[in-house]
Design a protein around this motif. Structure first.
Motif, PDB file in Angstrom:
ATOM      1  N   LYS A  61       0.834  -1.200   0.000  1.00  0.00           N
ATOM      2  CA  LYS A  61       0.000   0.000   0.000  1.00  0.00           C
ATOM      3  C   LYS A  61       0.872   1.255   0.000  1.00  0.00           C
ATOM      4  O   LYS A  61       0.608   2.203  -0.747  1.00  0.00           O
ATOM      5  CB  LYS A  61      -0.936   0.002   1.206  1.00  0.00           C
ATOM      6  CG  LYS A  61      -1.890   1.166   1.230  1.00  0.00           C
ATOM      7  CD  LYS A  61      -2.867   1.048   2.384  1.00  0.00           C
ATOM      8  CE  LYS A  61      -3.857   2.206   2.330  1.00  0.00           C
ATOM      9  NZ  LYS A  61      -4.893   2.082   3.331  1.00  0.00           N
ATOM     10  N   ALA A  62       1.916   1.260   0.823  1.00  0.00           N
ATOM     11  CA  ALA A  62       2.808   2.423   0.885  1.00  0.00           C
ATOM     12  C   ALA A  62       3.484   2.675  -0.455  1.00  0.00           C
ATOM     13  O   ALA A  62       3.573   3.820  -0.919  1.00  0.00           O
ATOM     14  CB  ALA A  62       3.854   2.225   1.981  1.00  0.00           C
ATOM     15  N   VAL A  63       3.942   1.613  -1.110  1.00  0.00           N
ATOM     16  CA  VAL A  63       4.648   1.759  -2.391  1.00  0.00           C
ATOM     17  C   VAL A  63       3.707   2.241  -3.485  1.00  0.00           C
ATOM     18  O   VAL A  63       4.043   3.150  -4.251  1.00  0.00           O
ATOM     19  CB  VAL A  63       5.321   0.428  -2.799  1.00  0.00           C
ATOM     20  CG1 VAL A  63       5.804   0.470  -4.243  1.00  0.00           C
ATOM     21  CG2 VAL A  63       6.485   0.124  -1.861  1.00  0.00           C
ATOM     22  N   TYR A  64       2.528   1.641  -3.567  1.00  0.00           N
ATOM     23  CA  TYR A  64       1.629   1.966  -4.677  1.00  0.00           C
ATOM     24  C   TYR A  64       0.707   3.157  -4.433  1.00  0.00           C
ATOM     25  O   TYR A  64       0.259   3.791  -5.381  1.00  0.00           O
ATOM     26  CB  TYR A  64       0.812   0.735  -5.066  1.00  0.00           C
ATOM     27  CG  TYR A  64       1.668  -0.327  -5.717  1.00  0.00           C
ATOM     28  CD1 TYR A  64       2.268  -0.090  -6.949  1.00  0.00           C
ATOM     29  CD2 TYR A  64       1.900  -1.542  -5.102  1.00  0.00           C
ATOM     30  CE1 TYR A  64       3.063  -1.053  -7.541  1.00  0.00           C
ATOM     31  CE2 TYR A  64       2.694  -2.516  -5.699  1.00  0.00           C
ATOM     32  CZ  TYR A  64       3.273  -2.255  -6.917  1.00  0.00           C
ATOM     33  OH  TYR A  64       4.066  -3.199  -7.509  1.00  0.00           O
ATOM     34  N   GLU A  65       0.410   3.452  -3.176  1.00  0.00           N
ATOM     35  CA  GLU A  65      -0.531   4.533  -2.896  1.00  0.00           C
ATOM     36  C   GLU A  65       0.113   5.753  -2.240  1.00  0.00           C
ATOM     37  O   GLU A  65      -0.478   6.827  -2.226  1.00  0.00           O
ATOM     38  CB  GLU A  65      -1.670   4.023  -2.001  1.00  0.00           C
ATOM     39  CG  GLU A  65      -2.506   2.942  -2.651  1.00  0.00           C
ATOM     40  CD  GLU A  65      -3.589   2.419  -1.722  1.00  0.00           C
ATOM     41  OE1 GLU A  65      -4.028   3.163  -0.822  1.00  0.00           O
ATOM     42  OE2 GLU A  65      -3.979   1.245  -1.892  1.00  0.00           O
ATOM     43  N   GLY A  66       1.306   5.586  -1.679  1.00  0.00           N
ATOM     44  CA  GLY A  66       1.973   6.681  -0.979  1.00  0.00           C
ATOM     45  C   GLY A  66       2.519   7.719  -1.945  1.00  0.00           C
ATOM     46  O   GLY A  66       2.816   7.432  -3.101  1.00  0.00           O
ATOM     47  N   THR A  67       2.638   8.919  -1.456  1.00  0.00           N
ATOM     48  CA  THR A  67       3.188  10.023  -2.241  1.00  0.00           C
ATOM     49  C   THR A  67       4.673  10.150  -1.951  1.00  0.00           C
ATOM     50  O   THR A  67       5.088  10.183  -0.796  1.00  0.00           O
ATOM     51  CB  THR A  67       2.484  11.342  -1.860  1.00  0.00           C
ATOM     52  OG1 THR A  67       1.082  11.185  -2.059  1.00  0.00           O
ATOM     53  CG2 THR A  67       2.994  12.501  -2.693  1.00  0.00           C
ATOM     54  N   ASP A  68       5.469  10.219  -2.994  1.00  0.00           N
ATOM     55  CA  ASP A  68       6.904  10.410  -2.835  1.00  0.00           C
ATOM     56  C   ASP A  68       7.168  11.907  -2.738  1.00  0.00           C
ATOM     57  O   ASP A  68       6.908  12.652  -3.680  1.00  0.00           O
ATOM     58  CB  ASP A  68       7.652   9.804  -4.033  1.00  0.00           C
ATOM     59  CG  ASP A  68       9.160   9.828  -3.850  1.00  0.00           C
ATOM     60  OD1 ASP A  68       9.621   9.856  -2.697  1.00  0.00           O
ATOM     61  OD2 ASP A  68       9.876   9.829  -4.866  1.00  0.00           O
ATOM     62  N   VAL A  69       7.623  12.350  -1.572  1.00  0.00           N
ATOM     63  CA  VAL A  69       7.904  13.770  -1.375  1.00  0.00           C
ATOM     64  C   VAL A  69       9.405  13.965  -1.211  1.00  0.00           C
ATOM     65  O   VAL A  69      10.118  13.048  -0.819  1.00  0.00           O
ATOM     66  CB  VAL A  69       7.151  14.349  -0.156  1.00  0.00           C
ATOM     67  CG1 VAL A  69       5.653  14.276  -0.361  1.00  0.00           C
ATOM     68  CG2 VAL A  69       7.540  13.648   1.122  1.00  0.00           C
ATOM     69  N   ASP A  70       9.860  15.164  -1.506  1.00  0.00           N
ATOM     70  CA  ASP A  70      11.289  15.437  -1.366  1.00  0.00           C
ATOM     71  C   ASP A  70      11.652  15.592   0.107  1.00  0.00           C
ATOM     72  O   ASP A  70      10.795  15.677   0.984  1.00  0.00           O
ATOM     73  CB  ASP A  70      11.700  16.661  -2.181  1.00  0.00           C
ATOM     74  CG  ASP A  70      11.049  17.959  -1.715  1.00  0.00           C
ATOM     75  OD1 ASP A  70      10.604  18.048  -0.558  1.00  0.00           O
ATOM     76  OD2 ASP A  70      11.004  18.899  -2.515  1.00  0.00           O
ATOM     77  N   ALA A  71      12.950  15.604   0.365  1.00  0.00           N
ATOM     78  CA  ALA A  71      13.446  15.644   1.740  1.00  0.00           C
ATOM     79  C   ALA A  71      12.967  16.885   2.479  1.00  0.00           C
ATOM     80  O   ALA A  71      12.624  16.821   3.668  1.00  0.00           O
ATOM     81  CB  ALA A  71      14.967  15.571   1.747  1.00  0.00           C
ATOM     82  N   GLU A  72      12.923  18.005   1.797  1.00  0.00           N
ATOM     83  CA  GLU A  72      12.508  19.259   2.447  1.00  0.00           C
ATOM     84  C   GLU A  72      11.051  19.181   2.900  1.00  0.00           C
ATOM     85  O   GLU A  72      10.718  19.557   4.027  1.00  0.00           O
ATOM     86  CB  GLU A  72      12.707  20.430   1.500  1.00  0.00           C
ATOM     87  CG  GLU A  72      12.435  21.765   2.134  1.00  0.00           C
ATOM     88  CD  GLU A  72      12.727  22.937   1.191  1.00  0.00           C
ATOM     89  OE1 GLU A  72      12.148  24.012   1.437  1.00  0.00           O
ATOM     90  OE2 GLU A  72      13.502  22.777   0.239  1.00  0.00           O
ATOM     91  N   ALA A  73      10.176  18.685   2.043  1.00  0.00           N
ATOM     92  CA  ALA A  73       8.758  18.573   2.403  1.00  0.00           C
ATOM     93  C   ALA A  73       8.564  17.556   3.519  1.00  0.00           C
ATOM     94  O   ALA A  73       7.776  17.784   4.445  1.00  0.00           O
ATOM     95  CB  ALA A  73       7.936  18.185   1.176  1.00  0.00           C
ATOM     96  N   SER A  74       9.284  16.441   3.444  1.00  0.00           N
ATOM     97  CA  SER A  74       9.191  15.422   4.481  1.00  0.00           C
ATOM     98  C   SER A  74       9.636  15.979   5.829  1.00  0.00           C
ATOM     99  O   SER A  74       8.970  15.788   6.856  1.00  0.00           O
ATOM    100  CB  SER A  74      10.045  14.214   4.097  1.00  0.00           C
ATOM    101  OG  SER A  74      10.000  13.241   5.112  1.00  0.00           O
ATOM    102  N   PHE A  75      10.760  16.699   5.827  1.00  0.00           N
ATOM    103  CA  PHE A  75      11.265  17.289   7.067  1.00  0.00           C
ATOM    104  C   PHE A  75      10.271  18.297   7.639  1.00  0.00           C
ATOM    105  O   PHE A  75       9.971  18.272   8.834  1.00  0.00           O
ATOM    106  CB  PHE A  75      12.609  17.968   6.828  1.00  0.00           C
ATOM    107  CG  PHE A  75      13.140  18.663   8.046  1.00  0.00           C
ATOM    108  CD1 PHE A  75      13.796  17.946   9.037  1.00  0.00           C
ATOM    109  CD2 PHE A  75      12.956  20.021   8.223  1.00  0.00           C
ATOM    110  CE1 PHE A  75      14.263  18.578  10.184  1.00  0.00           C
ATOM    111  CE2 PHE A  75      13.419  20.658   9.364  1.00  0.00           C
ATOM    112  CZ  PHE A  75      14.075  19.941  10.343  1.00  0.00           C
ATOM    113  N   ALA A  76       9.756  19.178   6.798  1.00  0.00           N
ATOM    114  CA  ALA A  76       8.836  20.210   7.261  1.00  0.00           C
ATOM    115  C   ALA A  76       7.564  19.610   7.851  1.00  0.00           C
ATOM    116  O   ALA A  76       7.086  20.055   8.908  1.00  0.00           O
ATOM    117  CB  ALA A  76       8.491  21.170   6.119  1.00  0.00           C
ATOM    118  N   THR A  77       7.021  18.593   7.209  1.00  0.00           N
ATOM    119  CA  THR A  77       5.816  17.941   7.721  1.00  0.00           C
ATOM    120  C   THR A  77       6.093  17.283   9.069  1.00  0.00           C
ATOM    121  O   THR A  77       5.338  17.454  10.027  1.00  0.00           O
ATOM    122  CB  THR A  77       5.295  16.893   6.725  1.00  0.00           C
ATOM    123  OG1 THR A  77       4.978  17.540   5.500  1.00  0.00           O
ATOM    124  CG2 THR A  77       4.065  16.175   7.257  1.00  0.00           C
ATOM    125  N   GLY A  78       7.184  16.536   9.149  1.00  0.00           N
ATOM    126  CA  GLY A  78       7.539  15.884  10.407  1.00  0.00           C
ATOM    127  C   GLY A  78       7.777  16.883  11.521  1.00  0.00           C
ATOM    128  O   GLY A  78       7.353  16.673  12.663  1.00  0.00           O
TER     129      GLY A  78
END
Length: 109
Positions: free
Chosen positions: A75-92
């Motif tokens: 599910k993570a591979v097929y349905e997840g959104t691939d975000v860049d490191a900056e967006a991932s860091f900011a969300t976290g």
């Protein structure tokens, strides 16, 4: 830690709560930095960019997921959104800061 960190929260919570909040945010920063360093080291060691590595490992991952033994990963591979490191860091960081703010807003136990 510097003076500015506990001073910013002084009076808002018990000193122990302030220290745990500081440690929590610091741990998030350190973890994010270590992850980025690991990615850069892997790219340098293998000579493959993230995209190249994904393309090279794609057939293996596809076969592995096709077994049906990894439904959450599939599910993570097929349905997840691939975000860049900056967006991932900011969300976290938003999530961590929201949790710290909620803890600081609670009356002491």
């Amino acid at each position: 830690m510097t003076e500015a960190t506990p001073a910013a929260l002084d009076g808002r919570a018990h000193v122990d709560t302030v220290m745990r909040a500081t440690e929590t945010v610091s741990a998030y920063f350190i973890g994010a930095i270590r992850r980025e360093i690991a990615i850069l080291r892997a790219e340098r060691t293998t000579g493959l960019s993230k995209h190249d590595w994904q393309r090279a490992r794609g057939p293996h991952l596809t076969r592995m997921l096709a077994t049906g033994r990894f439904p959450a990963l599939t599910k993570a591979v097929y349905e997840g959104t691939d975000v860049d490191a900056e967006a991932s860091f900011a969300t976290g960081l938003d999530w961590v800061l929201d949790a710290v703010a909620a803890k600081l807003a609670r009356p002491p136990a």
